[in-house]
Design a protein around this motif. Structure first.
Motif, PDB file in Angstrom:
ATOM      1  N   VAL A   1       0.822  -1.164  -0.056  1.00  0.00           N
ATOM      2  CA  VAL A   1       0.006   0.094  -0.023  1.00  0.00           C
ATOM      3  C   VAL A   1       0.967   1.268  -0.033  1.00  0.00           C
ATOM      4  CG1 VAL A   1      -1.827   1.249   1.220  1.00  0.00           C
ATOM      5  CG2 VAL A   1      -2.008  -1.125   1.266  1.00  0.00           C
ATOM      6  N   PRO A   2       0.707   2.337  -1.020  1.00  0.00           N
ATOM      7  CA  PRO A   2       1.708   3.368  -0.816  1.00  0.00           C
ATOM      8  C   PRO A   2       1.291   4.142   0.185  1.00  0.00           C
ATOM      9  CG  PRO A   2      -0.154   3.441  -2.743  1.00  0.00           C
ATOM     10  CD  PRO A   2      -0.264   2.063  -2.057  1.00  0.00           C
ATOM     11  N   TRP A   3       2.036   5.048   0.410  1.00  0.00           N
ATOM     12  CA  TRP A   3       2.235   5.982   1.747  1.00  0.00           C
ATOM     13  C   TRP A   3       1.174   7.139   1.618  1.00  0.00           C
ATOM     14  CZ3 TRP A   3       3.893   5.424   6.485  1.00  0.00           C
ATOM     15  CH2 TRP A   3       5.042   4.451   6.594  1.00  0.00           C
ATOM     16  N   GLU A   4       0.865   7.313   0.236  1.00  0.00           N
ATOM     17  CA  GLU A   4      -0.468   8.522   0.369  1.00  0.00           C
ATOM     18  C   GLU A   4      -1.696   7.840   0.573  1.00  0.00           C
ATOM     19  OE1 GLU A   4       1.008   7.169  -4.002  1.00  0.00           O
ATOM     20  OE2 GLU A   4       1.939   7.683  -2.085  1.00  0.00           O
ATOM     21  N   ASP A   5      -1.861   6.584   0.475  1.00  0.00           N
ATOM     22  CA  ASP A   5      -2.844   5.769   1.035  1.00  0.00           C
ATOM     23  C   ASP A   5      -3.201   5.522   2.383  1.00  0.00           C
ATOM     24  OD1 ASP A   5      -4.142   5.951  -1.602  1.00  0.00           O
ATOM     25  OD2 ASP A   5      -3.506   4.156  -2.075  1.00  0.00           O
ATOM     26  N   LYS A   6      -1.874   5.398   3.146  1.00  0.00           N
ATOM     27  CA  LYS A   6      -1.628   5.093   4.405  1.00  0.00           C
ATOM     28  C   LYS A   6      -1.738   6.359   5.257  1.00  0.00           C
ATOM     29  CE  LYS A   6       1.476   1.129   3.937  1.00  0.00           C
ATOM     30  NZ  LYS A   6       2.861   0.759   4.188  1.00  0.00           N
ATOM     31  N   ILE A   7      -1.415   7.595   4.656  1.00  0.00           N
ATOM     32  CA  ILE A   7      -1.259   8.712   5.720  1.00  0.00           C
ATOM     33  C   ILE A   7      -2.265   9.465   5.761  1.00  0.00           C
ATOM     34  CG2 ILE A   7      -0.105  10.895   6.087  1.00  0.00           C
ATOM     35  CD1 ILE A   7       1.462   8.426   6.957  1.00  0.00           C
ATOM     36  N   PHE A   8      -3.287   9.488   6.614  1.00  0.00           N
ATOM     37  CA  PHE A   8      -4.490  10.543   6.581  1.00  0.00           C
ATOM     38  C   PHE A   8      -4.757  11.034   8.074  1.00  0.00           C
ATOM     39  CE2 PHE A   8      -6.255   6.086   7.521  1.00  0.00           C
ATOM     40  CZ  PHE A   8      -6.948   6.478   8.626  1.00  0.00           C
TER      41      PHE A   8
END
Length: 539
Positions: A516-523
């Motif tokens: 899973v790419p970081w842009e999907d993990k970070i929120f």
């Protein structure tokens, strides 16, 4: 003046103490001795085993029915697989104690001859046989620190005792008590090749029973503290007594260490007109952890053992991949070491261990983090948790791969990394309380921050008597869908907020899927659950 003892056996003349013979069931011990049984007494380190065994031997010798001999065989540990060297050390220890305690110089005088004539694999059996033959009373032998012995030396000791067993009581000790941290069934003895494992139970199958010395119960903690009050006039407030009990859960060394720190080491505590309060006890706990006293420092060595790692890593992460991941032998071993408790559920043994274990595992990381406390303090002296969590989120994205690879406890790596980050920032004035537990899929953190500013002329514990900011941080690893994980996390976070009496709550979701790419993990998002606002952080 007596004092609380934290080093070596207790001497009731010098130390506050519980009656040593009341630390176990004396009537059961006497029954086993009457039946000429060989048995084991085990308990975690610094629990009071040696004190109780020394007192038991004195009690037996004063009773006129037995001839008691105590011997600590720990000096033979350095012999490791060298049986001859080990037996020489053990015979010296036996001979010295017999001469000093009983006025019997036979073993000390004849140990070299016995070893020379009998050889190292029979010398102990022969020495105990001759010692027993010359005794007009049945011999009761206590062998302390027996599980300190290593490999072939331990095998030889156990098998020589077993060989002489049938000759008791006229030509061998009527009873032998093996005393150590672990039960004899859990002695893991590797053969010379290192491949074969011989268990202690197979080498000593004459054991009749295993007795375990427990921790103090709350009433015993109160009794010990009351001795100080009676002799000095210095009282412990009810909250202070409850705090000592809560932090230690009755572990004897921790009880004594907290009480000694607060009454004899802390300047304010040495003022006997000042009652000991909860805030002083909390400060004493922090002092012990920062100094990493010997007993606490020994935990670090145990954490490196694979068997300990398997159990503790699962607890620290709050989860296991499958029920069979924890072998029963490993769980019992870590329980015997005193690191965990099994009831009401598997957990770290006490709050002090819960705090010091993650600190030990992340000490290097804490030391190398550059983040400063002042960056996260608002003008009204509150901890800016939003800013702190945002900083960790960025740090985790940039550096987690590097740091997590260095962790021995990779299973709990993200949770430990966040705790290290928080500890680094909060160390200068706040505290973190931790809760772990298998099967709950969570780790609970309670960040405590005193709102009163520090004052040079006053000790740190005074700040804690004023208002305290409380912040709940719930840690979860994504194991189902994101929404279901968040939903269960919100429910758990809200429940913990109610328990702690705070309106500040944060839920952290770690996604460990490397695909899973970081842009999907970070929120980051705000959720409202049962009327409470909870900030959710994705990592």
């Amino acid at each position: 003046m007596r004092f609380f003892n934290t080093a070596g056996p207790v001497n009731c003349t010098d130390h506050y103490c519980l009656p040593p013979l009341e630390r176990f069931d004396l009537s059961e011990i006497e029954m086993l001795l009457t039946q000429k049984k060989y048995f084991v007494l085990h308990a975690p380190r610094q629990t009071g085993k040696t004190t109780s065994m020394l007192t038991l031997v004195d009690y037996l010798n004063a009773g006129g029915r037995y001839r008691g001999l105590y011997c600590n065989v720990e000096t033979a540990q350095t012999a490791r697989e060298d049986v001859a060297k080990g037996m020489k050390s053990i015979l010296m220890a036996l001979g010295t104690r017999a001469a000093n305690d009983l006025g019997d110089g036979f073993l000390l005088k004849n140990r070299e001859q016995i070893l020379s004539e009998s050889g190292e694999h029979d010398a102990l059996m022969v020495a105990l046989s001759r010692f027993s033959q010359f005794s007009v009373l049945p011999v009761v032998l206590v062998m302390d620190e027996i599980d300190a012995l290593v490999g072939d030396t331990l095998i030889s000791v156990l098998r020589q005792i077993r060989s002489g067993y049938t000759q008791r009581p006229e030509q061998f000790p009527s009873s032998i008590i093996l005393c150590g941290v672990r039960d004899v069934r859990d002695y893991r003895i590797h053969s010379g090749s290192g491949q074969e494992v011989i268990t202690g139970g197979s080498a000593f199958n004459i054991k009749a029973k295993s007795l375990r010395m427990g921790d103090f119960v709350k009433e015993e903690v109160q009794f010990l503290l009351q001795q100080h009050t009676t002799e000095t006039g210095q009282a412990f407030t009810p909250d202070a007594v409850s705090c000592i009990w809560h932090l230690s859960q009755g572990q004897p060394w921790l009880v004594n260490a907290l009480a000694y720190e607060v009454c004899f080491e802390m300047k304010e505590g040495r003022d006997r007109s000042r009652p000991v309060n909860k805030e002083m006890v909390d400060q004493a706990k922090e002092n012990l952890i920062i100094r990493r006293e010997t007993h606490l420092d020994q935990l670090g060595d145990k954490l490196q053992e694979p068997r300990v790692h398997r159990v503790v890593a699962g607890i620290l992460s709050g989860r296991m991949d499958s029920p069979g991941d924890l072998p029963e032998d490993d769980v019992q071993y870590v329980t015997d070491l005193g690191l965990i408790r099994r009831k009401p559920q598997l957990a770290i043994a006490n709050p002090i261990y819960r705090e010091i274990i993650p600190r030990m595992l992340t000490a290097t990381i804490q030391d190398t983090l550059s983040h400063q406390t002042a960056w996260y303090i608002t003008p009204d002296n509150r901890l800016d948790m939003d800013k702190l969590m945002a900083a960790f989120q960025q740090f985790f994205q940039e550096h987690s791969a590097h740091w997590l690879e260095r962790f021995q406890y990779k299973e709990a790596g993200p949770q430990l990394l966040l705790q290290a980050f928080l500890q680094r920032v909060i160390n200068s004035g706040g505290r973190i309380e931790r809760e772990y537990g298998l099967g709950r899929q969570r780790v609970d953190l309670l960040v405590l921050w005193p709102l009163a500013p520090a004052q040079e002329e006053k000790p740190d514990w005074v700040r804690w008597q004023g208002p305290v900011q409380k912040i709940v941080v719930e840690l979860k690893v994504l194991h189902k869908s994101l929404e279901s994980t968040i939903f269960s996390g919100l429910e758990q976070t809200r429940s913990y907020m109610d328990t702690c009496g705070t309106k500040e709550g944060h839920l952290v979701i770690f996604n460990r899927d490397a695909k899973v790419p970081w842009e999907d993990k970070i929120f980051r998002r705000m959720e409202t659950y049962q009327g409470a606002d909870i900030k959710v952080w994705g990592m």
